[in-house]
Scaffold this active site. Structure first.
Site, PDB file in Angstrom:
ATOM      1  N   LYS A   1      13.350  46.342  38.605  1.00  0.00           N
ATOM      2  CA  LYS A   1      14.164  45.170  39.469  1.00  0.00           C
ATOM      3  C   LYS A   1      15.484  45.497  39.393  1.00  0.00           C
ATOM      4  O   LYS A   1      16.106  45.916  38.621  1.00  0.00           O
ATOM      5  CB  LYS A   1      13.625  43.898  38.966  1.00  0.00           C
ATOM      6  CG  LYS A   1      13.661  43.790  37.296  1.00  0.00           C
ATOM      7  CD  LYS A   1      14.897  44.046  36.641  1.00  0.00           C
ATOM      8  CE  LYS A   1      15.867  43.374  36.828  1.00  0.00           C
ATOM      9  NZ  LYS A   1      17.293  43.545  35.827  1.00  0.00           N
TER      10      LYS A   1
ATOM     11  N   TYR B   1      15.516  36.869  36.976  1.00  0.00           N
ATOM     12  CA  TYR B   1      14.668  36.680  36.227  1.00  0.00           C
ATOM     13  C   TYR B   1      14.265  34.830  36.402  1.00  0.00           C
ATOM     14  O   TYR B   1      13.214  34.574  36.415  1.00  0.00           O
ATOM     15  CB  TYR B   1      14.767  36.803  34.660  1.00  0.00           C
ATOM     16  CG  TYR B   1      14.670  38.163  34.477  1.00  0.00           C
ATOM     17  CD1 TYR B   1      13.522  38.587  33.858  1.00  0.00           C
ATOM     18  CD2 TYR B   1      15.892  39.247  34.484  1.00  0.00           C
ATOM     19  CE1 TYR B   1      13.422  40.090  33.488  1.00  0.00           C
ATOM     20  CE2 TYR B   1      15.594  40.288  34.335  1.00  0.00           C
ATOM     21  CZ  TYR B   1      14.442  40.751  33.756  1.00  0.00           C
ATOM     22  OH  TYR B   1      14.334  42.309  33.400  1.00  0.00           O
TER      23      TYR B   1
HETATM   24  P1  NAD Z   1      21.887  52.455  32.502  1.00  0.00           P
HETATM   25  O1  NAD Z   1      23.246  52.754  32.883  1.00  0.00           O
HETATM   26  O2  NAD Z   1      21.860  52.243  31.106  1.00  0.00           O
HETATM   27  O3  NAD Z   1      21.172  53.691  33.112  1.00  0.00           O
HETATM   28  C1  NAD Z   1      21.099  54.111  34.247  1.00  0.00           C
HETATM   29  C2  NAD Z   1      20.871  55.578  34.351  1.00  0.00           C
HETATM   30  O4  NAD Z   1      20.908  55.936  35.782  1.00  0.00           O
HETATM   31  C3  NAD Z   1      21.716  56.443  33.641  1.00  0.00           C
HETATM   32  O5  NAD Z   1      20.827  57.528  32.861  1.00  0.00           O
HETATM   33  C4  NAD Z   1      22.541  57.279  34.723  1.00  0.00           C
HETATM   34  O6  NAD Z   1      22.947  58.564  34.170  1.00  0.00           O
HETATM   35  C5  NAD Z   1      21.574  57.521  35.890  1.00  0.00           C
HETATM   36  N1  NAD Z   1      22.348  57.483  37.067  1.00  0.00           N
HETATM   37  C6  NAD Z   1      21.980  58.145  38.082  1.00  0.00           C
HETATM   38  N2  NAD Z   1      22.742  58.225  39.001  1.00  0.00           N
HETATM   39  C7  NAD Z   1      23.791  57.578  38.803  1.00  0.00           C
HETATM   40  C8  NAD Z   1      24.955  57.124  39.209  1.00  0.00           C
HETATM   41  N3  NAD Z   1      25.495  57.481  40.517  1.00  0.00           N
HETATM   42  N4  NAD Z   1      25.846  56.169  38.823  1.00  0.00           N
HETATM   43  C9  NAD Z   1      25.528  55.749  37.368  1.00  0.00           C
HETATM   44  N5  NAD Z   1      24.353  56.030  36.950  1.00  0.00           N
HETATM   45  C10 NAD Z   1      23.393  56.905  37.400  1.00  0.00           C
HETATM   46  O7  NAD Z   1      21.232  51.223  33.244  1.00  0.00           O
HETATM   47  P2  NAD Z   1      19.872  50.591  32.828  1.00  0.00           P
HETATM   48  O8  NAD Z   1      20.201  49.327  31.811  1.00  0.00           O
HETATM   49  O9  NAD Z   1      18.833  51.476  32.155  1.00  0.00           O
HETATM   50  O10 NAD Z   1      19.379  49.803  34.265  1.00  0.00           O
HETATM   51  C11 NAD Z   1      18.506  51.184  35.185  1.00  0.00           C
HETATM   52  C12 NAD Z   1      17.869  50.055  35.906  1.00  0.00           C
HETATM   53  O11 NAD Z   1      16.690  49.254  35.277  1.00  0.00           O
HETATM   54  C13 NAD Z   1      18.480  48.970  36.849  1.00  0.00           C
HETATM   55  O12 NAD Z   1      18.117  48.822  38.050  1.00  0.00           O
HETATM   56  C14 NAD Z   1      18.308  47.476  35.777  1.00  0.00           C
HETATM   57  O13 NAD Z   1      18.335  46.467  36.776  1.00  0.00           O
HETATM   58  C15 NAD Z   1      16.682  47.906  35.553  1.00  0.00           C
HETATM   59  N6  NAD Z   1      16.728  47.301  34.178  1.00  0.00           N
HETATM   60  C16 NAD Z   1      15.609  46.496  33.824  1.00  0.00           C
HETATM   61  C17 NAD Z   1      15.464  45.919  32.583  1.00  0.00           C
HETATM   62  C18 NAD Z   1      14.189  45.089  32.576  1.00  0.00           C
HETATM   63  O14 NAD Z   1      13.893  44.263  31.366  1.00  0.00           O
HETATM   64  N7  NAD Z   1      13.103  45.078  33.401  1.00  0.00           N
HETATM   65  C19 NAD Z   1      16.104  46.012  31.562  1.00  0.00           C
HETATM   66  C20 NAD Z   1      17.432  47.005  31.938  1.00  0.00           C
HETATM   67  C21 NAD Z   1      17.585  47.410  33.136  1.00  0.00           C
END
Ligand code: NAD
Length: 379
Positions: A148, A232
Site C-alpha cells: 500500500k 489505514y
Molecule cells: P524503505 O525506504 O525502507 O525501502 C524502500 C526500498 O526501495 C529500499 O530498499 C530502496 O533501496 C528501494 N528503492 C528502489 N528504488 C528506489 C528509489 N528510486 N528511491 C528510494 N528507494 C528506492 O521503505 P519501506 O518502509 O520498506 O516501504 C516500502 C513500501 O512498503 C512503501 O510503499 C510503503 O508504503 C510500504 N510499507 C508498508 C507497510 C505495511 O505495514 N504494510 C509498512 C512499511 C512500508
C-alpha cells in the site's frame, strides 16, 4: 505451464505421490531410519509445493517484516530478491539460501519470465514505483502482491489492474489489517449491528519520519502521511463498516517543520459521509506521539482498537466491558498465505487491485477537497 498449477492440491500426480510417501511412513513404523527419511521427503515435498515469492526492494519492510514472515507461511517461500543495492546481495543470499539465478535488479526483473521458481512478485519499493515494478512482473507472467498505497494516481492503478488482467495473473494489495482477527472482530460487530446502527467512526494513524527519506519527496511518495499511514484510517472506515463513502471534506494542518515538508503535507484531517447516516472523522500526520486507534460509535454503544495498527498486534475494548483481545497473528504471513491460496484456488483476493484503486481514488478526492476547501462527491 505455470509452476503453481503443478503444485495445486488438486493435481492428481502430486496428490498420489504424496499419498504414497505418507503411506510408506505408516508401513515402516518401528523402522525409525526409514521413517525419518520418508518424513524428510514429505517435508521437502511440502516445501516444494509452496509458491515462490520474489521480494522487490529490500528496505525496512522487506528486511524487518516480510522476509521473516515468509519463514512462517504455510503456502509461500522466499525464492528470489530484486535489489538495486549490490552490497545487500551476499547478506540476503546467505541468510535465506537464495541461489545466484534468483537474484535480480530492477532492470533485469523481466527475465523472471524464464524462472519457474518464482510465482509471485511482492512489490515493496517507494509508492510511486509500484506501477513500474508491477508492470514488469506482469510482463514476466508473475502474480503480484503490491504494498500500500497501490500507487500514487488513479491512472497508474488502473494500468496495474489492466496489465495483470492481460497477463492472466492475480493482483493483491498489502492490506495486512484485513487479516488481523481483532480488525475482523470490529467488522463483525459493525456489520452484525451488535451495538445497533453505526453513527460515527473516528480515528487516525500517525508516525514521525526523518528529513532524508523518500517519504518527503512528492515524486516518490505521491503525498505525505495520508498516502503512507492515513490510508489505514481510511481502510478502517471502509472495511469495518463494509460501506463506501459518498462525499469527503478535508483540510491540511499547519506546517511546523517547513524545511522538511516542502513537497508533501505534514498533516491532514478529513470527514467522510457514508450511506445510512454514518459519518467518519480521520486524521494523520508525520509527528511523534500521534494517533494509532479508532472508535466506532453506534446507537447502543462503542467499540474500537487501541493500538490499532501496530505490526501483528491490535487490542481493543467495547462499551459493555468485553475486551477485544483475540490472539495475535503474523499479519504479513496471513496476508501472503491468503494470496497464495487465492492463486491456488483461482479465487479473487479480498484485497484486490480494485480495492487498492478505491482507496487511491478516495485519497485523490481528499487532496482535492483540502486544496479547494470544498466537499468532493464520490461516484
Ligand atoms: P524503505 O525506504 O525502507 O525501502 C524502500 C526500498 O526501495 C529500499 O530498499 C530502496 O533501496 C528501494 N528503492 C528502489 N528504488 C528506489 C528509489 N528510486 N528511491 C528510494 N528507494 C528506492 O521503505 P519501506 O518502509 O520498506 O516501504 C516500502 C513500501 O512498503 C512503501 O510503499 C510503503 O508504503 C510500504 N510499507 C508498508 C507497510 C505495511 O505495514 N504494510 C509498512 C512499511 C512500508
Amino acid at each position: 505451464m505455470d509452476s503453481y498449477l503443478s503444485l495445486t492440491p488438486m493435481n492428481p500426480s502430486t496428490f498420489s505421490r504424496r499419498k504414497f510417501v505418507r503411506g510408506a511412513t505408516f508401513s515402516v513404523i518401528g523402522f525409525p531410519y526409514v521413517s525419518l527419511l520418508t518424513s524428510a521427503a514429505c517435508a521437502a515435498e511440502d516445501e516444494a509445493r509452496k509458491l515462490g515469492f520474489a521480494l522487490v526492494g529490500l528496505g525496512g519492510l522487506s528486511t524487518g517484516q516480510l522476509a521473516p514472515a515468509l519463514q512462517k507461511t504455510k503456502y509461500c517461500r522466499l525464492a528470489a530478491i530484486v535489489t538495486g543495492t549490490p552490497s545487500k546481495i551476499p547478506v540476503w543470499k546467505d541468510r535465506y539460501k537464495i541461489s545466484d539465478k534468483n537474484v535480480y535488479n530492477y532492470d533485469t526483473m523481466e527475465q523472471m519470465a524464464d524462472n519457474p521458481d518464482i510465482d509471485v512478485v511482492y512489490v515493496v519499493t517507494p509508492n510511486a514505483l509500484h506501477a513500474e515494478h508491477t508492470l514488469k512482473a506482469a510482463k514476466a507472467g508473475k502474480h503480484v502482491l503490491c504494498e500500500k498505497p497501490m500507487d500514487v494516481s488513479v491512472k497508474k492503478c488502473q494500468q496495474m489492474i489492466d496489465a495483470l488482467k492481460k497477463a492472466d495473473r492475480m493482483l493483491a494489495i498489502g492490506y495486512r489489517c484485513q487479516f488481523d482477527p481483532n480488525h475482523l472482530e470490529c467488522r463483525r460487530l459493525a456489520t452484525e449491528k451488535v451495538f445497533g446502527e453505526l453513527k460515527v467512526i473516528e480515528g487516525g494513524f500517525s508516525r514521525p519520519i526523518t528529513a532524508n527519506e523518500w517519504r518527503v519527496k512528492k515524486e516518490l511518495a505521491g503525498g505525505g502521511p495520508l498516502m503512507d499511514v492515513g490510508i489505514y484510517a481510511l481502510q478502517t472506515c471502509r472495511f469495518t463498516s463494509a460501506r463506501e463513502p459518498v462525499e469527503v471534506t478535508a483540510r491540511f494542518g499547519p506546517v511546523t517543520e517547513p524545511d522538511k515538508f516542502k513537497e508533501v503535507e505534514q498533516s491532514v484531517e478529513w470527514e467522510m459521509t457514508f450511506p445510512g447516516g454514518l459519518k467518519t472523522k480521520c486524521r494523520t500526520n508525520y509527528e511523534r506521539g500521534g494517533d494509532n486507534a479508532f472508535t466506532v460509535t453506534a446507537e447502543h454503544g462503542t467499540f474500537g482498537l487501541n493500538p490499532a495498527y501496530n505490526y501483528n498486534f491490535a487490542r481493543g475494548t467495547r462499551s459493555d466491558g468485553v475486551s477485544i483481545n483475540l490472539p495475535s497473528v503474523n499479519q504479513f504471513a496471513a496476508e501472503m498465505d491468503d494470496f497464495a491460496q487465492c492463486i491456488m484456488n483461482k479465487k479473487t483476493s479480498k484485497v484486490s487491485g480494485e480495492e487498492g484503486l478505491r482507496d487511491v481514488t478516495i485519497m485523490m478526492a481528499i487532496y482535492e477537497s483540502a486544496r479547494s476547501g470544498k466537499p468532493v462527491k464520490l461516484a
